[in-house]
Design an enzyme around this catalytic site. Structure first.
Site, PDB file in Angstrom:
ATOM      1  N   GLY A  13     -35.621  23.655   9.271  1.00 47.33           N
ATOM      2  CA  GLY A  13     -36.342  23.087  10.413  1.00 47.33           C
ATOM      3  C   GLY A  13     -35.407  22.276  11.302  1.00 47.33           C
ATOM      4  O   GLY A  13     -34.552  21.556  10.797  1.00 47.33           O
ATOM      5  N   ARG A  74     -34.407  30.581   9.166  1.00 46.24           N
ATOM      6  CA  ARG A  74     -34.447  30.681   7.712  1.00 46.24           C
ATOM      7  C   ARG A  74     -34.021  32.105   7.371  1.00 46.24           C
ATOM      8  O   ARG A  74     -34.292  33.029   8.140  1.00 46.24           O
ATOM      9  CB  ARG A  74     -35.850  30.334   7.208  1.00 46.24           C
ATOM     10  CG  ARG A  74     -36.190  28.867   7.528  1.00 46.24           C
ATOM     11  CD  ARG A  74     -37.389  28.350   6.772  1.00 46.24           C
ATOM     12  NE  ARG A  74     -37.454  26.892   6.846  1.00 46.24           N
ATOM     13  CZ  ARG A  74     -38.168  26.216   7.751  1.00 46.24           C
ATOM     14  NH1 ARG A  74     -38.883  26.846   8.647  1.00 46.24           N
ATOM     15  NH2 ARG A  74     -38.169  24.903   7.744  1.00 46.24           N
ATOM     16  N   ASP A 105     -32.547  20.380   2.036  1.00 45.39           N
ATOM     17  CA  ASP A 105     -32.184  20.758   0.663  1.00 45.39           C
ATOM     18  C   ASP A 105     -31.891  22.249   0.515  1.00 45.39           C
ATOM     19  O   ASP A 105     -30.932  22.633  -0.161  1.00 45.39           O
ATOM     20  CB  ASP A 105     -33.318  20.377  -0.301  1.00 45.39           C
ATOM     21  CG  ASP A 105     -33.262  18.900  -0.680  1.00 45.39           C
ATOM     22  OD1 ASP A 105     -32.221  18.258  -0.434  1.00 45.39           O
ATOM     23  OD2 ASP A 105     -34.266  18.393  -1.206  1.00 45.39           O
ATOM     24  N   THR A 127     -33.248  16.420   8.839  1.00 46.40           N
ATOM     25  CA  THR A 127     -34.657  16.795   8.698  1.00 46.40           C
ATOM     26  C   THR A 127     -35.518  15.600   9.077  1.00 46.40           C
ATOM     27  O   THR A 127     -35.180  14.457   8.739  1.00 46.40           O
ATOM     28  CB  THR A 127     -35.010  17.247   7.266  1.00 46.40           C
ATOM     29  OG1 THR A 127     -36.440  17.295   7.140  1.00 46.40           O
ATOM     30  CG2 THR A 127     -34.483  16.320   6.190  1.00 46.40           C
ATOM     31  N   ASP A 129     -38.209  14.938   7.753  1.00 49.48           N
ATOM     32  CA  ASP A 129     -39.067  14.582   6.609  1.00 49.48           C
ATOM     33  C   ASP A 129     -38.566  13.404   5.768  1.00 49.48           C
ATOM     34  O   ASP A 129     -39.335  12.863   4.972  1.00 49.48           O
ATOM     35  CB  ASP A 129     -39.228  15.795   5.676  1.00 49.48           C
ATOM     36  CG  ASP A 129     -39.835  17.004   6.381  1.00 49.48           C
ATOM     37  OD1 ASP A 129     -40.538  16.815   7.376  1.00 49.48           O
ATOM     38  OD2 ASP A 129     -39.577  18.142   5.924  1.00 49.48           O
ATOM     39  N   ASP A 131     -36.806  13.545   3.241  1.00 48.32           N
ATOM     40  CA  ASP A 131     -37.088  13.904   1.847  1.00 48.32           C
ATOM     41  C   ASP A 131     -35.839  14.333   1.064  1.00 48.32           C
ATOM     42  O   ASP A 131     -35.949  15.056   0.083  1.00 48.32           O
ATOM     43  CB  ASP A 131     -38.154  15.010   1.803  1.00 48.32           C
ATOM     44  CG  ASP A 131     -37.695  16.290   2.501  1.00 48.32           C
ATOM     45  OD1 ASP A 131     -36.666  16.258   3.200  1.00 48.32           O
ATOM     46  OD2 ASP A 131     -38.371  17.318   2.342  1.00 48.32           O
ATOM     47  N   ARG A 173     -43.762  17.949   5.189  1.00 48.44           N
ATOM     48  CA  ARG A 173     -43.763  18.913   4.076  1.00 48.44           C
ATOM     49  C   ARG A 173     -44.458  18.268   2.877  1.00 48.44           C
ATOM     50  O   ARG A 173     -45.585  17.838   3.005  1.00 48.44           O
ATOM     51  CB  ARG A 173     -42.336  19.350   3.742  1.00 48.44           C
ATOM     52  CG  ARG A 173     -42.275  20.742   3.126  1.00 48.44           C
ATOM     53  CD  ARG A 173     -40.872  21.138   2.773  1.00 48.44           C
ATOM     54  NE  ARG A 173     -40.069  21.402   3.935  1.00 48.44           N
ATOM     55  CZ  ARG A 173     -39.650  22.612   4.308  1.00 48.44           C
ATOM     56  NH1 ARG A 173     -39.958  23.652   3.585  1.00 48.44           N
ATOM     57  NH2 ARG A 173     -38.920  22.765   5.383  1.00 48.44           N
TER      58      ARG A 173
END
Ligand code: ADP
Ligand code: F6P
Length: 322
Positions: A13, A74, A105, A127, A129, A131, A173
């Site tokens: 993303g 992707r 990741d 990202t 996120d 995360d 996510r």
């Protein structure tokens, strides 16, 4: 062997600030007399040999722009051993001795594979996120939370005017960092995090009814994407409370827009650090920001780390709402 040419790609993303990171990679390399090639569309572009020469002016006028000038994608093929071997061979064919991978990741898994095949790789966390376990900061998070915060303020205005309950779904996510931060910044009445939510809607319903009795004009629930189902949740809450309830899914607006100052600065420093690591002969490392310092970790060790919403922050986010 001294590095002569490096490649840079963005993968997974997109995130605001990726352009600032690309700019820093290119300019740091050029400063050190290294050639740079832009690999378009992440690993997909690598396998298609979409590789372009970059110079200092290739990254002019981009530091303030969202998205990524290298595009992103992707790529299923790159998750296979054959795809990875082909990717490494293409790097060698184009004289690329090292690759900087800006992504999340999944992208770092790919970087680890390229490194094992003899192409030096360094990852940069990009990202919205937040995360990625090994780092306290990921490029794009600050812009995304500011965008979400401003949007939620606007929904709040109309929620108050109509005396409605609003469920606002934010991205992330499976992680609740964007939701938690918006919970604080928007003073939301409830925040639902995938890491904590037990699915008990009755607790929400009771709080909405209680708040309305106390004269509250709106009730903002921030729901993380990892929980989802905001529209059906709104219908059930409206039926149970008798209070008009609307769902707003903020969606991709959170991934776009001009990066904040913070994202531009972190991206610039991380981009430069990534090239410096390659120049020092390192491979299979991730640049990270941990406990106030820029550091780097082995990719496999970083991917094995876990992180969770800080319990204390979650506790405080709840006690501030009355
Ligand atoms: P992110 O990097 O944001 O986590 P993805 O998980 O979609 O995003 O991963 C981006 C790309 O990285 C994938 O499309 C794929 O090409 C590559 N990738 C993901 N997992 C692996 C893996 N286990 N091995 C090699 N490449 C991978
Ligand atoms: O990782 C960034 C992110 O925007 C997540 O918050 C979201 O779950 C996902 O990407 C959406 O991905 P896609 O662009 O494939 O819809």
């Amino acid at each position: 062997m001294a590095i002569k040419t490096i490649g840079v790609l963005t993968s997974g993303g997109d995130a605001p600030g990726m352009n600032a990171a690309i700019r820093a990679v290119v300019r740091t390399a050029i400063h050190n007399g290294i050639n740079v090639k832009g690999i378009m569309r992440g690993y997909a572009g690598l396998l298609q040999e979409e590789i372009v020469d970059m110079d200092s002016t290739s990254v002019s006028e981009i530091i303030h722009r969202g998205g990524t000038i290298l595009y992103t994608a992707r790529c299923q093929e790159f998750t296979t051993a054959e795809g990875q071997k082909k990717g490494a061979e293409i790097c060698r064919k184009h004289g690329i001795d090292g690759v900087v991978v800006i992504g999340g990741d999944g992208s770092f898994q790919g970087a680890g594979k390229l490194s094992a095949l003899g192409i030096n790789t360094i990852g940069i966390p990009g990202t919205i996120d937040l995360d990625i376990a090994c780092t306290d900061y990921t490029i794009g998070f600050d812009t995304a939370v500011n965008t979400a915060m401003e949007a939620i303020d606007k929904v709040r205005d109309t929620s108050t005017s109509h005396e409605r309950c609003s469920i606002i779904e934010v991205m992330g996510r499976n992680a609740g960092y964007i939701a938690l931060w918006c919970g604080f910044a928007n003073g939301a009445e409830d925040v639902l995090l995938p890491e904590r939510y037990d699915g008990n809607e009755q607790v929400l319903i009771d709080r909405i009814i209680e708040n309305r009795k106390r004269g509250k004009k709106h009730h903002i629930i921030i729901n993380a994407e990892g929980i989802g189902h905001s529209t059906s949740m709104a219908k059930r809450i409206e039926a149970a409370t008798g209070i008009e309830t609307r769902a707003t899914i903020l969606g991709y607006m959170q991934r776009g827009g001009a990066p904040t100052c913070k994202d531009r600065v972190y991206a610039s420093i991380m981009g430069a650090k990534a090239v410096e690591l390659l120049l020092a002969g390192h491979s299979n490392r991730l640049v990270a920001y941990k406990n106030g310092e820029y550091v780097d970790f082995d990719i496999q060790e970083a991917l094995a780390m876990t992180k969770d919403i800080p319990e204390d922050q979650f506790r405080i986010s709840k006690l501030l709402v009355r």
